[in-house]
Scaffold this active site. Structure first.
Site, PDB file in Angstrom:
ATOM      1  N   ASP A 411       0.444  -1.056   0.203  1.00 48.48           N
ATOM      2  CA  ASP A 411      -0.498   0.060   0.020  1.00 48.48           C
ATOM      3  C   ASP A 411       1.173   1.360  -0.160  1.00 48.48           C
ATOM      4  O   ASP A 411       2.281   1.381   0.704  1.00 48.48           O
ATOM      5  CB  ASP A 411      -1.153  -0.190   0.972  1.00 48.48           C
ATOM      6  CG  ASP A 411      -1.781   1.206   1.578  1.00 48.48           C
ATOM      7  OD1 ASP A 411      -2.470   2.059   0.083  1.00 48.48           O
ATOM      8  OD2 ASP A 411      -1.870   1.123   2.498  1.00 48.48           O
ATOM      9  N   GLU A 504      -2.072  21.644   0.533  1.00 45.12           N
ATOM     10  CA  GLU A 504      -3.271  22.835   0.732  1.00 45.12           C
ATOM     11  C   GLU A 504      -2.840  23.094   2.685  1.00 45.12           C
ATOM     12  O   GLU A 504      -2.472  24.351   2.516  1.00 45.12           O
ATOM     13  CB  GLU A 504      -4.539  23.108   0.958  1.00 45.12           C
ATOM     14  CG  GLU A 504      -4.898  23.165  -1.407  1.00 45.12           C
ATOM     15  CD  GLU A 504      -6.024  23.602  -1.041  1.00 45.12           C
ATOM     16  OE1 GLU A 504      -7.086  23.471  -0.579  1.00 45.12           O
ATOM     17  OE2 GLU A 504      -6.206  24.715  -2.296  1.00 45.12           O
TER      18      GLU A 504
END
Length: 1233
Positions: A411, A504
């Site tokens: 993963d 962000e």
């Protein structure tokens, strides 16, 4: 016969459509309890399951039968039971039956206890999960109950930081517009916040417990399935039908964040929930050596039967000849014919030689597995002190397979990365700031670093920002504080940011650390603090991000009245929209290349000033575009493109997606050990590619195959096999490299594919659909080969291509697809696989792989609970495989080889003795010697080898990972090695027997040595010493325990020989202790000692000769080549070079962004803001004139559109409700302003 596609003539697979037969009635337990469904023949069961889960395999009633059933899948156990049954017949029995039953019972009990302990752990985990507290609506109030009491149709109340107990439909919440923020770290490892939103009608009407109790809505949706990211259904209530999608659903395992209270209707419970549907079943795992041992048991048993049959036939012939020559003994054989004697002799030899497959080997093997597991648990190098997490071997029977891994499926989020984004560097106005720029060690006044917002910023950048003398830097920092979709909340006097993307959040925190602090926002304003001065900007428009635009912009009016556009996005889209290309722009491009070399995630920042007249004209046309009924998205994209032109470049940012410690070094070592690492992630392609470069899975010279190229290669493969099958040859007989030479084993190639593309390859119904620009027409036309074989050919072609590449990255794959990829490699490559992950979405993959490794990270323990091994960090994998795995494989293989050798060497003399005893099944050795040979006399030295053997140290194992190839190629134990071991053991037994026979023939010593008992003891001691010397020669790693084990074996032989051959024991039980003083009589005669010495020398010489030949002129082993390389070349360091130059401009497209729709719609409507105007406030309606049309675009939700115009639009556009690119913009002022 399958339908054919009229366009291509190909057999067309039927696409499985969801069945909308799942009906949920709110607050109606009786309906859900009484509903039944058929599942087998005429049997039926409850359709709606409870919320309790059960991952354990056994209970009190099923443990004994199920565990015995599983254990008797091992051929050795079946063989031992067969021998015990033979021992119950006194005519052919050589030892009492219970003497074999006891060790078999011990073996079954040991393995059963191990399985029981593992299952008790699963029961405890289930009990812990099922007993979690929750609040369920009972009557007219909520009562505190446990998860297991939840039923479909119940209404539950969830509080902040609680885990969602089932898949529920969000009804309402305490947040504005019934938003609910969730974290899905337990499911997919992502720690950034996501939001869900309730229907407007439930948000408005269900505001109290009384209204919840009176709620009688009916949900009709698809049957329970494993599709994590999709949901389709409808809610019928009060005569109205409302559409439902995945944005309304809270999945089991999510954590409620930043939301005080929310209410939900349970749709799927327990094993019907989506995450449990993706967990897969618990499968009993067997190692490669274990499966080989099962086959060897069959081979040995067949050899034993053939040998016994041959000796029995010879016995019959010998008996007939003997009776003919000795007719005076006819009365003795009156009741026994030669055939009968041969029959009984056959079973007698079968029992006598049954010890060739010793039960003690399996018991010892279990002990070795257990101790090697403890070595893993005790390894301090795999202990993570930061979180106090040691490595843990949860399975004790797979250690040797850790040394044979060929493919690792990993993963990404939480496994390779920490999912922590850090502002690392930036380039502003021709200056690069950040680590490695030459001034990071300078000390500014006060402190070297500013830690506001947990972001470190460069000292020089901080000083430049505080001076406020560079207008470009000022605009750069202002853009970071203004151009984003981050929400802010004040909590305990601190500002807390909520971002859909960690990128962000990192940029806003960096601006905050540099003095530009984002303080607050309303529907049409943003307030920031610029170096202590508070300024409020009016937001005129927000041009949201999407995957096609790869950028976002904000159009603002500053306090002085000027209008500016601030834009950030991928360099590939920003640089082509600049007004000019000067020196500063060229320098920024070079800086982007430098950032890309360090595998940082880059963004370009630009701005421009917009005149009032330009804004008026653009705003008018924008407003007209928002009310279009057709072609709205295309028109808006064109307007956005028009506004985002002639930009001025401000600079570039570089964000580090923080990898876990040691990930690049670990992957590099694994690649050197011929282990291929595949990354399977649910993230977007750009993110996955960026991480591939960051962790050195991809390099600068790697050629990445696009999906179209992959389909063309598979087309060539299919065409070739189609021609072969037409000519009568077997399909798939030619390797992939012969079909397309350009695709053959190119180690510099990599494949990056999506889950959708994988579906097209693996599901024939999808593959045969003609895709635009893709040559899918190559699939079969009217072929006679079955569809299953066609699918298998395509699968094999894909796997051959993927395994020939340097790396494979699969993005946007579901948990089930992860497991499918693992299964494909196991099926077509017959390779040993390992899967590693940390979230619930990795559980199915972990269960499917041969070895499952769970990481004990921040994302919960679902992966760990289903894993075979638990680690704290990905970097510990190198030591688990290259050290412990390789050692375990070496030890088990050497143990098996030496155990078989000593068994054949010591006990095959029984066969040779038969040729000199009338082919009777009379034992050569004393019964006690046979019983104790494999338990006390020879087991301990072999046990020390199995526990402690090393060919090289742990340090050398990591320095020379090439040594790992030995296990992948099965070099240490295979059928050839077993054959050589068999011949070696047979040779040793022949030498020991016939040298003693030659020495004892017609010889009577001074003590009458020459009898059967002395001969037996001499052969036994010759074989025993030869075996011990062979073990000593074959042991590479000597410890105090090794010396003690060899010494103990000799001492035990002397002790038990004295006890079992004493005169006193013989007098007490002459039938049991039938060799009185045999050893003493034999070994006090020097002649016998010389015979034993001669046998020992003759048996040892071949081994010494082979070792010497290999060392001089023989073929060098892998280990010898490594040692030679170490002598001739300087020792390579495990550390890697910091960065590899990478000059590809296209490489920089791995931009840092959320990769999904942002929160623009929520922000400009005010849905996400606590202090908001009333939904019916006409001022709000006037503030966003385009929203009413947007609401109208959502079919099937007319009531919602009428109630709150625009509220149907969410930040992430839902399926088939909102055209992509719908704007969020306040209207331009009227011309009179």
């Amino acid at each position: 016969m399958a339908e054919q596609d009229p366009g291509t003539g190909c057999p067309r697979g039927k696409k499985e459509l969801p069945a909308f037969t799942w009906q949920v009635r709110a607050n109606d337990r009786r309906y859900h309890t009484q509903s039944k469904k058929k599942f087998a023949f005429c049997l039926s069961r409850k359709k709606y399951r409870g919320n309790a889960i059960k991952t354990a395999k056994y209970n009190l009633l099923t443990f004994l039968p199920l565990n015995l059933y599983e254990q008797f899948h091992r051929m050795a156990n079946v063989y031992f039971v067969f021998v015990i049954l033979l021992q119950t017949f006194p005519e052919i029995s050589t030892v009492p039956w219970y003497t074999l039953l006891f060790p078999l019972s011990c073996l079954l009990v040991i393995r059963g206890l191990r399985d029981l302990i593992d299952d008790i752990g699963r029961h405890q985990s289930d009990r812990s999960i099922n007993s979690r507290p929750c609040e369920i609506l009972c009557g007219k109030s909520f009562k505190r109950q446990k998860w297991r009491h939840i039923r479909v149709g119940d209404i539950v109340r969830l509080r902040k930081d609680s885990v969602v107990p089932a898949d529920v439909l969000l009804l309402c919440s305490s947040e504005p517009s019934s938003l609910c923020y969730v974290e899905t770290a337990d499911i997919d490892g992502e720690t950034n916040l996501k939001f869900r939103q309730a229907l407007l009608v439930t948000h408005q009407e269900l505001g109290s417990e009384e209204s919840m109790a009176a709620f009688d809505g009916r949900v009709t949706c698809e049957e329970p399935n494993s599709r994590m990211h999709s949901f389709t259904g409808t809610l019928e209530w009060r005569g109205q039908t409302h559409s439902l999608d995945s944005e309304r659903i809270l999945l089991r395992g999510c954590r409620i964040c930043n939301t005080d209270i929310c209410y939900g209707l349970v749709i799927y419970a327990g094993f019907d929930s989506k995450i449990m549907r993706n967990c897969g079943k618990i499968k009993r795992k067997k190692t490669k050596l274990d499966r080989m041992m099962d086959r060897l048991v069959v081979v040995i048993f067949l050899l034993l039967l053939v040998t016994s049959l041959g000796l029995a036939v010879a016995s019959g012939f010998w008996a007939r000849t003997f009776q003919e020559k000795h007719s005076y003994l006819a009365a003795v054989y009156r009741n026994t014919s030669p055939a009968q004697q041969a029959f009984l002799t056959f079973w007698g030899f079968t029992i006598l030689l049954s010890v060739i497959i010793p039960m003690s080997m399996y018991i010892t093997l279990e002990f070795i597995y257990l101790v090697n597991s403890f070595f893993i648990n005790w390894d301090l190098e795999m202990y993570y002190a930061v979180k106090d997490i040691p490595a843990k071997a949860r399975s004790t029977s797979l250690n040797d397979q850790l040394g044979q891994i060929e493919y690792i499926f990993s993963d990404k989020t939480g496994t390779l990365t920490q999912n922590i984004m850090t502002f690392k560097k930036c380039c502003v106005n021709g200056t690069i700031y950040g680590p490695g720029t030459g001034h990071e060690n300078k000390q500014p006044p006060g402190s070297a670093w500013d830690h506001h917002g947990e972001q470190k910023v460069d000292v020089m950048l901080l000083e430049a920002a505080q001076r406020d003398s560079d207008p470009v830097l000022r605009e750069f920092l202002r853009l970071l504080a203004l151009c984003h979709m981050v929400m802010v909340e004040e909590r305990g006097g601190q500002l807390v940011y909520q971002a859909a993307s960690p990128d962000e959040e990192a940029l806003v925190l960096a601006a905050r650390s540099l003095g530009y602090v984002f303080l607050a926002r309303t529907q049409d304003t943003i307030t920031i603090s610029e170096l202590g001065r508070k300024r409020t900007y009016r937001v005129l428009a927000m041009l949201d991000f999407n995957s096609d635009r790869k950028r976002m912009s904000v159009l603002v009016r500053d306090p002085q009245g000027s209008i500016r556009l601030y834009t950030k996005g991928a360099d590939t889209v920003i640089l082509e929209r600049l007004r000019r290309r000067g020196h500063s722009e060229a320098f920024t491009e070079r800086a982007l290349d430098l950032f890309a070399e360090e595998t940082l995630r880059t963004l370009c920042l630009a701005s421009k000033e917009v005149s009032e007249a330009e804004y008026q004209e653009w705003g008018r046309r924008h407003h007209e575009a928002t009310v279009l009924l057709q072609g709205r998205a295309q028109e808006l994209d064109r307007l956005y493109e028009e506004m985002e032109q002639n930009l001025q470049l401000l600079g570039a940012t570089a964000i580090e997606d923080k990898l876990q410690d040691g990930v690049p070094e670990t992957i590099q070592l694994l690649k050197l050990g011929n282990i291929k690492v595949w990354v399977l992630t649910g993230d977007k392609r750009e993110t996955a590619t960026n991480i591939g470069y960051a962790c050195k899975l991809l390099t600068d010279d790697t050629e990445i195959l696009e999906e179209k190229e992959i389909s063309e290669i598979l087309q060539a493969y299919w065409a070739s096999n189609n021609n072969l099958s037409g000519s009568g040859e077997a399909p798939g007989s030619s390797p992939l490299s012969q079909q397309c030479p350009e695709a053959s084993c190119h180690r510099r190639r990599a494949i990056i594919i999506s889950g959708d593309f994988l579906d097209k390859i693996l599901h024939m119904g999808e593959v045969l659909k003609e895709q635009k620009g893709w040559p899918w027409r190559w699939l079969p036309r009217g072929r006679t080969v079955g569809s299953q074989e066609q699918g298998s050919l395509v699968e094999k072609a894909f796997v051959d291509l993927a395994t020939s590449c340097q790396a494979v990255i699969c993005c946007r794959v579901t948990p089930k697809q992860k497991a499918l990829i693992v299964q494909l490699v196991k099926k077509h490559k017959k390779a040993i696989t390992l899967a590693i992950g940390d979230g619930a979405n990795d559980v199915n993959m972990i269960k499917t792989a041969d070895i499952g490794v769970g990481l004990s990270g921040l994302e919960g323990l679902q992966a760990v609970q289903c894993s075979d091994y638990a680690l704290a960090q990905f970097c510990h994998l190198q030591r688990l495989l290259l050290v412990h795995g390789r050692w375990a494989y070496l030890r088990i293989c050497k143990f098996l080889r030496l155990f078989f050798y000593k068994t054949f060497a010591g006990l095959m003399a029984q066969v040779w003795f038969a040729f000199h005893s009338g082919f009777t099944a009379q034992p050569l050795f004393e019964g006690w010697f046979l019983a104790l040979y494999n338990i006390f006399y020879t087991s301990y030295p072999v046990l020390s080898v199995g526990l402690l053997e090393q060919d090289v140290s742990a340090k050398k194992s990591l320095e020379f990972p090439e040594l790992y190839v030995t296990g992948q190629q099965d070099e240490l134990f295979n059928y050839r090695v077993f054959g050589v071991t068999l011949l070696h053991g047979v040779g040793t037994s022949l030498t020991s027997f016939y040298i003693a026979l030659w020495a004892f023939e017609d010889h009577v010593g001074s003590k009458a040595v020459g009898d059967y008992e002395s001969f037996s003891v001499t052969v036994a001691v010759s074989a025993l010493l030869s075996v011990l010397v062979e073990i000593v020669l074959d042991t590479k790693f000597w410890t105090v325990l090794s010396f003690l084990m060899v010494t103990a074996s000799l001492l035990f032989f002397c002790l038990f020989s004295f006890l079992t051959q004493s005169i006193d024991a013989f007098r007490m039980a002459p039938a049991i202790f039938c060799f009185p003083d045999a050893s003493w009589n034999a070994f006090t005669d020097p002649y016998v000692l010389l015979v034993v010495l001669l046998s020992l020398v003759v048996n040892t010489l071949p081994s010494l000769t082979v070792h010497a030949f290999r060392a001089t002129v023989g073929k060098a082993t892998t280990q010898q080549k490594i040692h030679l390389k170490a002598k001739t070349e300087p020792e390579p360091s495990v550390e890697l070079k910091a960065h590899v130059p990478r000059g590809s401009f296209c490489r920089r497209s791995s931009y840092a962004f959320s990769h999904q729709e942002g929160y623009a719609g929520l922000i400009t409507r005010g849905d996400s803001l606590r202090a908001r105007a009333s939904p019916r406030d006409s001022l709000q309606a006037k503030a966003i004139p385009g929203d009413s049309l947007r609401a109208r675009a959502s079919p099937g939700d007319s009531l919602q559109a009428k109630a709150i115009p625009g509220d149907s639009l969410r930040a992430r556009a839902t399926h088939s409700t909102i055209p992509e690119g719908t704007p969020a913009m306040s209207p331009p002022p009227s011309p009179s302003v």
